[in-house]
Design a protein around this motif. Structure first.
Motif, PDB file in Angstrom:
ATOM      1  N   ASN A   5       2.747   0.513   1.385  1.00 11.62           N
ATOM      2  CA  ASN A   5       3.322  -0.122   0.972  1.00 11.62           C
ATOM      3  C   ASN A   5       3.398  -0.681   0.111  1.00 11.62           C
ATOM      4  OD1 ASN A   5       2.463  -1.247   2.603  1.00 11.62           O
ATOM      5  ND2 ASN A   5       3.670  -2.938   2.073  1.00 11.62           N
ATOM      6  N   VAL A   6       2.146  -0.747  -0.264  1.00 10.31           N
ATOM      7  CA  VAL A   6       1.109  -1.926  -1.730  1.00 10.31           C
ATOM      8  C   VAL A   6       1.298  -0.615  -2.582  1.00 10.31           C
ATOM      9  CG1 VAL A   6      -0.461  -2.432  -2.810  1.00 10.31           C
ATOM     10  CG2 VAL A   6       0.660  -3.520  -0.112  1.00 10.31           C
ATOM     11  N   ILE A   7       1.010   0.520  -2.216  1.00  9.04           N
ATOM     12  CA  ILE A   7       1.017   1.820  -3.264  1.00  9.04           C
ATOM     13  C   ILE A   7       2.650   1.730  -3.395  1.00  9.04           C
ATOM     14  CG2 ILE A   7       0.976   4.096  -3.413  1.00  9.04           C
ATOM     15  CD1 ILE A   7      -2.235   4.000  -1.929  1.00  9.04           C
ATOM     16  N   GLU A  36       8.719   3.150  -6.206  1.00 12.84           N
ATOM     17  CA  GLU A  36       9.130   3.881  -5.496  1.00 12.84           C
ATOM     18  C   GLU A  36       9.704   3.598  -4.069  1.00 12.84           C
ATOM     19  OE1 GLU A  36       5.955   7.596  -6.125  1.00 12.84           O
ATOM     20  OE2 GLU A  36       5.394   7.135  -3.922  1.00 12.84           O
ATOM     21  N   LYS A  37      10.469   4.510  -3.242  1.00  9.19           N
ATOM     22  CA  LYS A  37      11.261   3.597  -1.797  1.00  9.19           C
ATOM     23  C   LYS A  37      11.190   5.214  -0.780  1.00  9.19           C
ATOM     24  CE  LYS A  37      14.657   0.779  -4.157  1.00  9.19           C
ATOM     25  NZ  LYS A  37      16.257   0.498  -3.832  1.00  9.19           N
ATOM     26  N   SER A  38      10.667   4.407   0.739  1.00 11.33           N
ATOM     27  CA  SER A  38      11.064   5.146   0.928  1.00 11.33           C
ATOM     28  C   SER A  38      11.381   4.988   2.405  1.00 11.33           C
ATOM     29  CB  SER A  38       9.795   5.332   1.423  1.00 11.33           C
ATOM     30  OG  SER A  38       8.915   5.814   2.769  1.00 11.33           O
ATOM     31  N   VAL A  39      12.052   5.372   3.196  1.00 11.72           N
ATOM     32  CA  VAL A  39      12.912   5.666   4.952  1.00 11.72           C
ATOM     33  C   VAL A  39      11.937   4.079   5.115  1.00 11.72           C
ATOM     34  CG1 VAL A  39      13.772   5.941   6.776  1.00 11.72           C
ATOM     35  CG2 VAL A  39      13.955   7.644   4.299  1.00 11.72           C
ATOM     36  N   CYS A  70      -1.495   3.219   6.824  1.00 11.45           N
ATOM     37  CA  CYS A  70      -0.259   2.759   7.394  1.00 11.45           C
ATOM     38  C   CYS A  70      -0.071   0.966   7.670  1.00 11.45           C
ATOM     39  CB  CYS A  70       0.605   3.699   7.829  1.00 11.45           C
ATOM     40  SG  CYS A  70       0.849   5.252   7.348  1.00 11.45           S
ATOM     41  N   GLY A  71      -1.111  -0.277   7.482  1.00 11.11           N
ATOM     42  CA  GLY A  71      -0.903  -0.991   7.390  1.00 11.11           C
ATOM     43  C   GLY A  71      -1.390  -1.997   8.842  1.00 11.11           C
ATOM     44  N   ASN A  72      -2.257  -0.946  10.155  1.00  6.24           N
ATOM     45  CA  ASN A  72      -2.176  -1.106  11.078  1.00  6.24           C
ATOM     46  C   ASN A  72      -2.484  -1.931  11.031  1.00  6.24           C
ATOM     47  OD1 ASN A  72      -2.440  -0.174  13.697  1.00  6.24           O
ATOM     48  ND2 ASN A  72      -4.442   0.060  13.522  1.00  6.24           N
ATOM     49  N   GLY A  73      -4.443  -2.901   9.551  1.00  5.80           N
ATOM     50  CA  GLY A  73      -4.809  -3.682  10.024  1.00  5.80           C
ATOM     51  C   GLY A  73      -3.888  -5.107   9.974  1.00  5.80           C
ATOM     52  N   TYR A  74      -2.885  -5.247   9.475  1.00  3.60           N
ATOM     53  CA  TYR A  74      -1.889  -6.096  10.005  1.00  3.60           C
ATOM     54  C   TYR A  74      -1.490  -6.461  11.277  1.00  3.60           C
ATOM     55  CZ  TYR A  74      -4.096  -6.367   4.773  1.00  3.60           C
ATOM     56  OH  TYR A  74      -4.397  -6.730   3.534  1.00  3.60           O
ATOM     57  N   ARG A  75      -1.385  -5.340  12.132  1.00  2.00           N
ATOM     58  CA  ARG A  75      -0.577  -5.037  13.576  1.00  2.00           C
ATOM     59  C   ARG A  75      -0.354  -6.496  13.450  1.00  2.00           C
ATOM     60  NH1 ARG A  75       0.744  -1.000  16.484  1.00  2.00           N
ATOM     61  NH2 ARG A  75       0.005  -0.043  15.185  1.00  2.00           N
ATOM     62  N   LEU A 127       2.871  -8.252  12.327  1.00  2.00           N
ATOM     63  CA  LEU A 127       4.210  -7.897  11.110  1.00  2.00           C
ATOM     64  C   LEU A 127       5.045  -6.286  12.196  1.00  2.00           C
ATOM     65  CD1 LEU A 127       1.960  -8.170   8.118  1.00  2.00           C
ATOM     66  CD2 LEU A 127       3.997  -9.013   9.180  1.00  2.00           C
ATOM     67  N   THR A 128       6.191  -6.381  11.455  1.00  2.00           N
ATOM     68  CA  THR A 128       7.057  -5.194  12.688  1.00  2.00           C
ATOM     69  C   THR A 128       7.145  -3.815  11.848  1.00  2.00           C
ATOM     70  OG1 THR A 128       9.325  -5.883  10.809  1.00  2.00           O
ATOM     71  CG2 THR A 128       8.949  -6.914  13.154  1.00  2.00           C
ATOM     72  N   TYR A 129       6.192  -3.932  10.548  1.00  2.00           N
ATOM     73  CA  TYR A 129       6.732  -1.616   9.538  1.00  2.00           C
ATOM     74  C   TYR A 129       5.110  -1.693   9.856  1.00  2.00           C
ATOM     75  CZ  TYR A 129       5.110  -5.642   5.438  1.00  2.00           C
ATOM     76  OH  TYR A 129       4.317  -6.474   5.148  1.00  2.00           O
TER      77      TYR A 129
END
Length: 230
Positions: free
Chosen positions: A174-176, A182-185, A203-208, A212-214
Motif C-alpha cells: 500500500n505504501v508503494i 496507483e490505485k488497487s481494489v 502485504c502488511g502482515n507485520g501490522y496485523r 488494521l483491517t486491510y
C-alpha cells in the motif's frame, strides 16, 4: 511438478503462516523462499522459527528484523521484541545457535523457473551483489533510490534489472501504491511494475497486531504468478 513460492514479512505470525501453507498445499516437492522479516512485530517468533526448521525446502533470506534480532542476542543490552519472547523459551545456548543460523542467511538468492531468472532479496536486488553493502539488501537504500513514506521515486521499482525478475518484501505494497500514485481494489495486494520484472510481496502482515483491517500475508507462486492471501 515443483512449485516455487515467495513469501515475506511473516513477522512472528505463526497462525497466518500455517494458514498460508495449508492454502497453497505446500509439500516436500515444493520450494519456498522467505524474503526476510520472518521475525519482527508479531506474537510468536519461536513458533515461526520451529515451523521453518521443520522444512528443508524453505530457504530464509535475511531481513532487517533478522539483523536486529541477531545483534540483540549478541550484545543483549537492548532486547528486541522477538528476543524477549524467544528468551522465555530458549536457553542462552539455543539463542546463540539462532544468532549463528541468522548470520548464515543469504542476502540475495537467484533461482530459474520456467526459463526465467529470479532475483530475491528483502528490500532490493542487485545485478552485481558483490558491489553492495549488506544494508542495501535489507533496507533498499542506495544513491539511485529514493523511498519515503509519502513519495516513491525509485528507478529500481519502475525499471528493475534487465534480464531478471526481482521479488522483494520490506515495503508494504500500500505504501508503494501510494508513492506511485496507483490505485488497487485492495491496497495490500501483491504489486508488480508495468514491465513485470519487479514484484513486491509484503502485504502488511507485520501490522496485523495493530488490528488494521486491510493487512494480510501474501505469497507469490513463481511458476504462474498466482497470488495467495490469508
Amino acid at each position: 511438478m515443483k512449485n516455487v513460492y515467495c513469501i515475506s514479512d511473516i513477522h512472528n505470525d505463526l497462525d497466518s503462516f500455517r494458514k498460508m501453507l495449508e492454502l497453497i498445499k505446500f509439500s516436500k516437492n515444493d520450494e519456498m523462499y522467505i524474503l526476510g522479516d520472518m521475525f519482527g512485530r508479531g506474537p510468536d517468533p519461536f513458533g515461526v522459527y520451529k515451523e521453518v526448521l521443520k522444512h528443508e525446502n524453505m530457504i530464509p533470506l535475511m531481513g532487517n528484523h533478522e539483523l536486529y534480532l541477531a545483534k540483540s542476542i549478541l550484545d543483549g543490552s537492548e532486547k528486541t521484541r522477538s528476543h524477549s519472547r524467544l528468551a522465555e523459551v530458549l536457553t542462552e545456548v539455543d539463542l546463540i545457535e539462532l544468532k549463528d543460523w541468522i548470520s548464515k542467511m543469504p542476502l540475495q538468492k537467484s533461482v530459474i523457473v520456467n526459463g526465467k531468472t529470479y532475483l530475491m532479496a528483502h528490500a532490493e536486488t542487485a545485478e552485481n551483489p558483490g558491489t553492495k553493502e549488506p544494508f542495501f539488501f535489507l533496507m533498499g537504500i542506495d544513491s539511485n533510490v529514493r523511498f519515503l513514506r509519502e513519495e516513491v521515486d525509485s528507478h529500481f521499482l519502475k525499471h528493475g534489472i534487465e534480464g531478471c525478475v526481482s521479488v522483494i518484501g520490506h515495503y508494504p505494497t500500500n505504501v508503494i501504491r501510494h508513492g506511485m500514485k496507483e490505485k488497487s481494489v485492495h491496497p495490500n495486494s501483491i504489486w508488480s511494475n508495468e514491465k513485470g520484472n519487479v514484484f513486491a510481496i509484503d502485504c502488511g502482515n507485520g501490522y496485523r497486531s495493530e488490528q488494521l483491517t486491510y493487512v494480510r500475508l501474501g505469497c507469490l507462486r513463481l511458476n504462474d504468478y498466482e497470488c495467495f492471501y490469508v
